[in-house]
Every structure is written in C-alpha cells, then in structure tokens.
Design a protein around this motif. Structure first.
Motif, PDB file in Angstrom:
ATOM      1  N   LEU A 263       0.931  -1.151   0.057  1.00 53.76           N
ATOM      2  CA  LEU A 263       0.106  -0.002   0.072  1.00 53.76           C
ATOM      3  C   LEU A 263       1.097   1.239   0.008  1.00 53.76           C
ATOM      4  CD1 LEU A 263      -2.974  -0.709   2.378  1.00 53.76           C
ATOM      5  CD2 LEU A 263      -2.704  -1.228  -0.020  1.00 53.76           C
ATOM      6  N   GLY A 265       5.326   1.869  -0.537  1.00 55.49           N
ATOM      7  CA  GLY A 265       6.399   1.883  -1.582  1.00 55.49           C
ATOM      8  C   GLY A 265       6.264   0.515  -2.638  1.00 55.49           C
ATOM      9  N   ALA A 267       3.807  -0.457  -3.772  1.00 53.79           N
ATOM     10  CA  ALA A 267       3.012  -0.311  -4.977  1.00 53.79           C
ATOM     11  C   ALA A 267       3.678  -0.174  -6.474  1.00 53.79           C
ATOM     12  CB  ALA A 267       2.064   0.817  -4.806  1.00 53.79           C
ATOM     13  N   LYS A 295     -16.812  -4.800  -3.896  1.00 52.02           N
ATOM     14  CA  LYS A 295     -16.728  -4.554  -2.666  1.00 52.02           C
ATOM     15  C   LYS A 295     -16.268  -6.095  -1.875  1.00 52.02           C
ATOM     16  CE  LYS A 295     -17.176  -0.481  -1.424  1.00 52.02           C
ATOM     17  NZ  LYS A 295     -15.714  -0.172  -1.664  1.00 52.02           N
ATOM     18  N   ARG A 300      -7.419  -4.019  -5.587  1.00 51.70           N
ATOM     19  CA  ARG A 300      -7.369  -2.478  -5.890  1.00 51.70           C
ATOM     20  C   ARG A 300      -6.487  -2.381  -6.840  1.00 51.70           C
ATOM     21  NH1 ARG A 300      -7.336   1.014  -0.536  1.00 51.70           N
ATOM     22  NH2 ARG A 300      -9.534   0.470   0.403  1.00 51.70           N
ATOM     23  N   HIS A 306      -4.842   8.053  -3.470  1.00 51.50           N
ATOM     24  CA  HIS A 306      -3.848   8.385  -2.256  1.00 51.50           C
ATOM     25  C   HIS A 306      -4.499   8.998  -1.168  1.00 51.50           C
ATOM     26  CE1 HIS A 306      -0.315  10.598  -1.033  1.00 51.50           C
ATOM     27  NE2 HIS A 306       0.476   9.752  -1.522  1.00 51.50           N
ATOM     28  N   ARG A 356     -14.663   8.912  -5.972  1.00 50.16           N
ATOM     29  CA  ARG A 356     -13.860   8.626  -4.996  1.00 50.16           C
ATOM     30  C   ARG A 356     -12.443   9.442  -5.045  1.00 50.16           C
ATOM     31  NH1 ARG A 356     -17.108   4.529  -5.500  1.00 50.16           N
ATOM     32  NH2 ARG A 356     -17.772   3.529  -3.727  1.00 50.16           N
ATOM     33  N   LEU A 358     -10.203   9.112  -6.940  1.00 47.25           N
ATOM     34  CA  LEU A 358      -8.927   8.169  -7.424  1.00 47.25           C
ATOM     35  C   LEU A 358      -8.350   8.446  -8.672  1.00 47.25           C
ATOM     36  CD1 LEU A 358     -10.728   4.892  -6.116  1.00 47.25           C
ATOM     37  CD2 LEU A 358      -9.186   6.319  -4.785  1.00 47.25           C
ATOM     38  N   ASN A 361      -1.344   7.738  -8.926  1.00 49.00           N
ATOM     39  CA  ASN A 361      -0.353   8.215  -8.165  1.00 49.00           C
ATOM     40  C   ASN A 361       1.050   8.132  -8.504  1.00 49.00           C
ATOM     41  OD1 ASN A 361       0.718   5.769  -6.953  1.00 49.00           O
ATOM     42  ND2 ASN A 361      -1.282   5.531  -6.100  1.00 49.00           N
ATOM     43  N   VAL A 362       2.161   8.499  -7.959  1.00 44.85           N
ATOM     44  CA  VAL A 362       3.420   8.259  -8.349  1.00 44.85           C
ATOM     45  C   VAL A 362       3.745   7.073  -8.784  1.00 44.85           C
ATOM     46  CG1 VAL A 362       4.600   7.938  -6.185  1.00 44.85           C
ATOM     47  CG2 VAL A 362       6.072   8.973  -7.665  1.00 44.85           C
TER      48      VAL A 362
HETATM   49  N1  CMC Z   1      -8.512   0.767  -6.279  1.00 43.88           N
HETATM   50  C1  CMC Z   1      -9.931   0.758  -6.155  1.00 43.88           C
HETATM   51  N2  CMC Z   1     -10.761   1.376  -4.805  1.00 43.88           N
HETATM   52  C2  CMC Z   1      -9.903   2.147  -4.213  1.00 43.88           C
HETATM   53  C3  CMC Z   1      -8.485   2.456  -4.480  1.00 43.88           C
HETATM   54  C4  CMC Z   1      -7.974   1.689  -5.363  1.00 43.88           C
HETATM   55  N3  CMC Z   1      -6.696   1.735  -5.804  1.00 43.88           N
HETATM   56  N4  CMC Z   1      -7.945   3.218  -3.616  1.00 43.88           N
HETATM   57  C5  CMC Z   1      -9.020   3.626  -2.758  1.00 43.88           C
HETATM   58  N5  CMC Z   1     -10.123   2.945  -3.300  1.00 43.88           N
HETATM   59  C6  CMC Z   1     -11.488   3.080  -2.753  1.00 43.88           C
HETATM   60  C7  CMC Z   1     -11.743   2.350  -1.535  1.00 43.88           C
HETATM   61  O1  CMC Z   1     -12.230   1.021  -1.737  1.00 43.88           O
HETATM   62  C8  CMC Z   1     -12.745   3.252  -0.736  1.00 43.88           C
HETATM   63  O2  CMC Z   1     -14.034   3.064  -1.155  1.00 43.88           O
HETATM   64  P1  CMC Z   1     -15.356   3.063  -0.337  1.00 43.88           P
HETATM   65  O3  CMC Z   1     -15.474   4.223   0.078  1.00 43.88           O
HETATM   66  O4  CMC Z   1     -16.505   2.619  -1.207  1.00 43.88           O
HETATM   67  O5  CMC Z   1     -15.105   2.051   0.780  1.00 43.88           O
HETATM   68  C9  CMC Z   1     -12.281   4.570  -1.052  1.00 43.88           C
HETATM   69  O6  CMC Z   1     -11.609   4.606  -2.175  1.00 43.88           O
HETATM   70  C10 CMC Z   1     -11.391   5.317  -0.042  1.00 43.88           C
HETATM   71  O7  CMC Z   1     -10.388   4.350   0.150  1.00 43.88           O
HETATM   72  P2  CMC Z   1      -9.313   4.386   1.445  1.00 43.88           P
HETATM   73  O8  CMC Z   1      -8.720   2.965   1.654  1.00 43.88           O
HETATM   74  O9  CMC Z   1     -10.185   4.719   2.690  1.00 43.88           O
HETATM   75  O10 CMC Z   1      -8.514   5.594   1.274  1.00 43.88           O
HETATM   76  P3  CMC Z   1      -7.135   5.516   1.854  1.00 43.88           P
HETATM   77  O11 CMC Z   1      -6.760   7.112   1.852  1.00 43.88           O
HETATM   78  O12 CMC Z   1      -6.946   5.120   3.283  1.00 43.88           O
HETATM   79  O13 CMC Z   1      -6.098   4.823   0.729  1.00 43.88           O
HETATM   80  C11 CMC Z   1      -4.364   4.173  -0.470  1.00 43.88           C
HETATM   81  C12 CMC Z   1      -4.958   5.322   0.118  1.00 43.88           C
HETATM   82  C13 CMC Z   1      -3.157   4.656  -1.163  1.00 43.88           C
HETATM   83  C14 CMC Z   1      -3.920   3.000   0.469  1.00 43.88           C
HETATM   84  C15 CMC Z   1      -5.450   3.533  -1.424  1.00 43.88           C
HETATM   85  O14 CMC Z   1      -5.590   4.395  -2.477  1.00 43.88           O
HETATM   86  C16 CMC Z   1      -4.778   2.191  -2.150  1.00 43.88           C
HETATM   87  O15 CMC Z   1      -4.763   1.178  -1.609  1.00 43.88           O
HETATM   88  N6  CMC Z   1      -4.402   2.522  -3.464  1.00 43.88           N
HETATM   89  C17 CMC Z   1      -3.497   1.202  -4.291  1.00 43.88           C
HETATM   90  C18 CMC Z   1      -2.078   1.257  -3.810  1.00 43.88           C
HETATM   91  C19 CMC Z   1      -1.119   2.392  -4.184  1.00 43.88           C
HETATM   92  O16 CMC Z   1      -1.232   2.693  -5.204  1.00 43.88           O
HETATM   93  N7  CMC Z   1      -0.353   2.758  -3.068  1.00 43.88           N
HETATM   94  C20 CMC Z   1       0.690   3.700  -3.416  1.00 43.88           C
HETATM   95  C21 CMC Z   1       0.349   4.995  -2.945  1.00 43.88           C
HETATM   96  S1  CMC Z   1       1.310   6.442  -3.363  1.00 43.88           S
HETATM   97  C22 CMC Z   1       2.831   6.020  -3.053  1.00 43.88           C
HETATM   98  C23 CMC Z   1       3.175   6.301  -1.685  1.00 43.88           C
HETATM   99  O17 CMC Z   1       2.877   7.470  -1.132  1.00 43.88           O
HETATM  100  O18 CMC Z   1       3.395   5.242  -0.977  1.00 43.88           O
END
Ligand code: CMC
Length: 429
Positions: A263, A265, A267, A295, A300, A306, A356, A358, A361-362
């Motif tokens: 979730l 680095g 990623a 759901k 993801r 982000h 949402r 979305l 991201n980087v």
């Molecule tokens: N794909 C599908 N749905 C998503 C995604 C995704 N990548 N990211 C968030 N959502 C949905 C999530 O299911 C939720 O839906 P609902 O409101 O219906 O329950 C909503 O969006 C909000 O998600 P959240 O998990 O509460 O948001 P968060 O701020 O806790 O999550 C995140 C941030 C980065 C963990 C998440 O967006 C994610 O898992 N992304 C994929 C992993 C990823 O690319 N990570 C790299 C982040 S950038 C590099 C860094 O800084 O490390």
C-alpha cells in the motif's frame, strides 16, 4: 487575536488554540486536551492528525501541489539533480557551487561498504526480497560503523547522514549483483551519484556498461520525485522509532520496512505485476476495473488513489512525461506503457473512481520507467527507498531538534474484556 476552537465535555466548555501553518493550513492544538478534559481523541490511521510541525515539505492534496523547502517539485525535477535536492532537504537551502562540490566529494568518499559486510550479503537466501536485505544491512551498519565518543553529536550526525546516502546506494547494487550471482562492481570515485549507481548495477567484467545520459536524467527525476512526502507511513515510522532515540541507522531501517508494504512503496512493483497480468490476459482491462470496484474483492487498482491527493498526483504527471522520454529512446516497444495509459483513461472516466477522487499516483508510471532503464522488478521498491532517504534523514533531523519533541506513545480506547479472574487450566471448559 488568537483563534480558538471550543469543545464541550459534560457541559463544561474548553477552549483549544488553533494554529496556522505558513500556507494557511489550520490545526486545533490538542496537546493539553487530556490534561484539561480527561479525554483523548480517536483517529484511526491518523487521517486527521498532524503529528508535528515541519518546515520541510508542503503538500496540498486538493490542488496537487508538492514543494520541498518551498521549491515546486516540477522545478526541481526539471533543473536539479538528486544529490542537490537531497542537500536542499537535509540542510534547508540549495547548496552553493562549492557546497555542492564538497557534498558530492564526501558522498564519493563514503561510497564503499565494509568488506566484511559482503559475508552478510552472501548468506541471505537467493530468494530473499531486496527490501528485507536492505533493511537488515542498514541496521547492521551501526555494528560496522559504531559511534566514536571523541566526535561531537553534530560530527556524528553528519558522517552518519553521508554514509547512509552513499552506502545505501552501493548496498542496493551489491545485493542485486549477489542475487544474480555476478561479480560485485565497486563505485567509481569520479562518477556522479546516479551514473555510479547504474554502473554498479549493470557493468560487468565481460561487457562494459555504456552510461546513457538520458537514463541518468530519468533516474535523477525518479529519485527527486520520491525524495520526501511529509508524514507518510515510512517517514512516520522513522520519526516514531527515532523518538525512542535509537541511532539513525535503526530509524532508517524501520522506514525501509514500512516502505516495503504494497500500500506504500511496494505499489510500484505491484503496478507492473498488474499491468503484466493484463497483458498476459490479452490486454483486456475491463475485468481489472470491475474487480477494483467489487466490494467483495480485496483487489485494488494499484497505482491509483492516495491518502492526501484527491486530484492528479503532481509526481505522476512528471513521471509519465519522463517515462515517454525514456521509452521513446528504446528500440523495443513496451506494451505495458500502452496498457497503463489505457487503464488510466478508462479509470478516469469511470464513476466509481470519479466519485472517490481516485487518480494515478506516483507509482503508476514509475515502474514502467524503471523497467525501461533496466531495473529488475524486485528492485523497484529499493529504488524508492534510495530516493526517500533524504526525506527520512531530514525529518529525523528535524524531529531531534524540535523543542516539542516527545517519545511517540499514542493512546488507545480499550474495548476488550473487563476485569476477570484467572482460571486454572484443569477448571477451564
Ligand atoms: N482501487 C480501487 N478502489 C480504491 C482504490 C484503488 N486503488 N483506492 C481507494 N479505493 C476506494 C476504497 O475502496 C474506498 O472505497 P469506499 O469508500 O467505497 O469504501 C475509497 O476508495 C477510499 O479508500 P481508502 O482506503 O479509505 O483511502 P485511503 O486514503 O486509506 O487509501 C491508498 C490510500 C493509497 C492506501 C489506496 O488508495 C490504495 O490502496 N491504493 C492502491 C495502492 C497504491 O497505489 N499505493 C501507493 C500510494 S502512493 C505512494 C506512497 O506514497 O507510498
């Protein structure tokens, strides 16, 4: 007049100060809340909690702004090099020509790692993930380079910082060479930081590696874009572990462990794996979008979404451009770039992602860029770690100089069993 917020607990009103950051951000200062009211706040994931005041990095997630020490990341990616940006983050200002030269010489002077550390590298199992190796080796650095009592604290910090910046890069390349079963290539004194890294990774006794200036530029951009991102998960880990006053190597090792997670680095590796799967399945992206929206499916869309950015991540925009430049040079076309662009287009039109906020991201394009440079998949997160080092170091330095500094020790709301008696084993049902 100082702004305040009011909180009413059991009919009694308490006033809490509101503090304002340099870009107008506001926060309620609750540092005396428990002392005055007897209650604490509950904020899972710290999504509403500022853990410190910091003068290093500014992020506006709504507007998509990222600045290091006030300078927009777009300008740094265009004009700076990683070593200069690291200096800026750690010391607060861009270096003069002389300071930059001295810093670069110091980094080269410290680029070798203790030969005895090679034994450690050689005894990790071949299948060990490089992030596990890196975090262990960074922790081991303290044993090889112990504190010297004659040095002042400032001298000790400066030498540790220089060692980390230089040796982590060397260690990353060593772990790759050992994993491949190839001869380890030593750093070269006159090569700049990024070029030196590429040479250590890809030069071999039988085939000289030609350093491509466009690859060097792309790597500098990649590392600059990762150099800091205020209180993200791994930086928070560095500050938290550092708050126990452990040595800097141990605090950085904790940051590397946190960064390893998919979730965070991890990623960038997960994105390329996902794009590869789509390619293997004939390029049909729709099932992946459907799974991401389901759901009941934990899948993801990696590289999307982000915690802070609710708009296009400014780093992703620069990364996409850098990606095009490097891929444009290659004779072989990478189908993963087309899949990434197609997936982005599809997701940005999809109501689920729109609702949402979305966006890419980087990490969405960074993996494709690293692939083009020749970096193997399991080294992607290590590349992020090298880039994030100046951020971790500067945040750690800031925390130890902070007059508000405290051992990090969050509270909890206990929801377990109430007091009950111990039952001897023979009497348990
Ligand atoms: N794909 C599908 N749905 C998503 C995604 C995704 N990548 N990211 C968030 N959502 C949905 C999530 O299911 C939720 O839906 P609902 O409101 O219906 O329950 C909503 O969006 C909000 O998600 P959240 O998990 O509460 O948001 P968060 O701020 O806790 O999550 C995140 C941030 C980065 C963990 C998440 O967006 C994610 O898992 N992304 C994929 C992993 C990823 O690319 N990570 C790299 C982040 S950038 C590099 C860094 O800084 O490390």
């Amino acid at each position: 007049m100082e702004q305040t917020a009011k909180i009413v607990v059991d009919g009694k009103t308490f006033e809490l100060p509101i503090i304002t950051g340099s870009d107008g951000e506001k926060a309620i200062d609750i540092s005396r809340l428990r002392q005055e009211t007897g209650i604490v706040t509950l904020d899972p994931g710290f999504a509403n909690t500022a853990s410190c005041r910091s003068g290093i990095t500014f992020v506006d997630g709504e507007k998509g702004i990222l600045r290091y020490r006030g300078i927009p990341v777009e300008q740094l990616a265009e004009h700076s090099r990683f070593v200069e940006t690291a200096y800026l983050l750690i010391n607060g200002d861009l270096p003069t020509k002389k300071e930059l030269e001295r810093f670069s010489v110091l980094l080269n002077d410290h680029s070798l790692v203790h030969e005895d550390m090679r034994t450690f590298f050689e005894h990790f199992p071949r299948w060990a993930h490089p992030m596990g190796i890196l975090s262990s080796m960074v922790n081991a650095l303290r044993a090889f380079y112990p504190e010297i009592p004659e040095r002042t604290e400032e001298e000790e910090i400066n030498i540790t910082v220089t060692r980390l910046l230089s040796k982590v890069r060397t260690m990353a390349a060593i772990s790759y060479k050992i994993f491949k079963g190839h001869k380890v290539i030593y750093p070269i004194q006159d090569l700049p930081y990024a070029a030196n890294f590429l040479n250590m990774m890809f030069d071999s006794p039988v085939r000289r590696y030609e350093i491509d200036p466009d690859f060097v530029k792309a790597l500098n951009v990649f590392w600059i874009l990762h150099a800091d991102h205020e209180q993200n998960c791994s930086t928070a880990a560095v500050r938290l572990v550092g708050s126990a006053r452990v040595n800097l190597y141990a605090a950085i090792s904790a940051g590397i462990c946190a960064l390893w997670g998919p979730l965070h680095g991890g990623a960038n590796q997960a994105v390329v794996e996902m794009l590869g799967q789509i390619h293997k399945n004939g390029g049909d992206m729709a099932p992946f979008i459907a799974r991401a929206k389901d759901k009941d499916d934990p899948f993801r869309l990696m590289g999307f979404g982000h915690r802070i950015y609710k708009t296009y991540d400014p780093r992703a925009r620069i990364m996409k451009k850098a990606c095009h430049k490097v891929l444009g040079k290659l004779t072989q076309h990478d189908p993963l770039l087309d899949i990434a662009k197609g997936l982005e287009e599809l997701a940005l039109k999809d109501q689920y992602f729109v609702d949402r906020n979305l966006y890419p991201n980087v990490d969405f394009y960074s993996g494709v860029l690293l692939r083009a440079i020749g970096i193997p998949l399991n080294m992607f997160t290590v590349m992020f770690a090298i880039g994030r080092l100046p951020g971790w170091i500067s945040q750690w330095k800031e925390s130890i100089d902070d007059s508000d500094w405290k051992l990090h020790r969050p509270r909890q709301i206990y929801i377990g069993a109430n007091e009950r008696d111990y039952v001897p084993v023979e009497k348990r049902g």
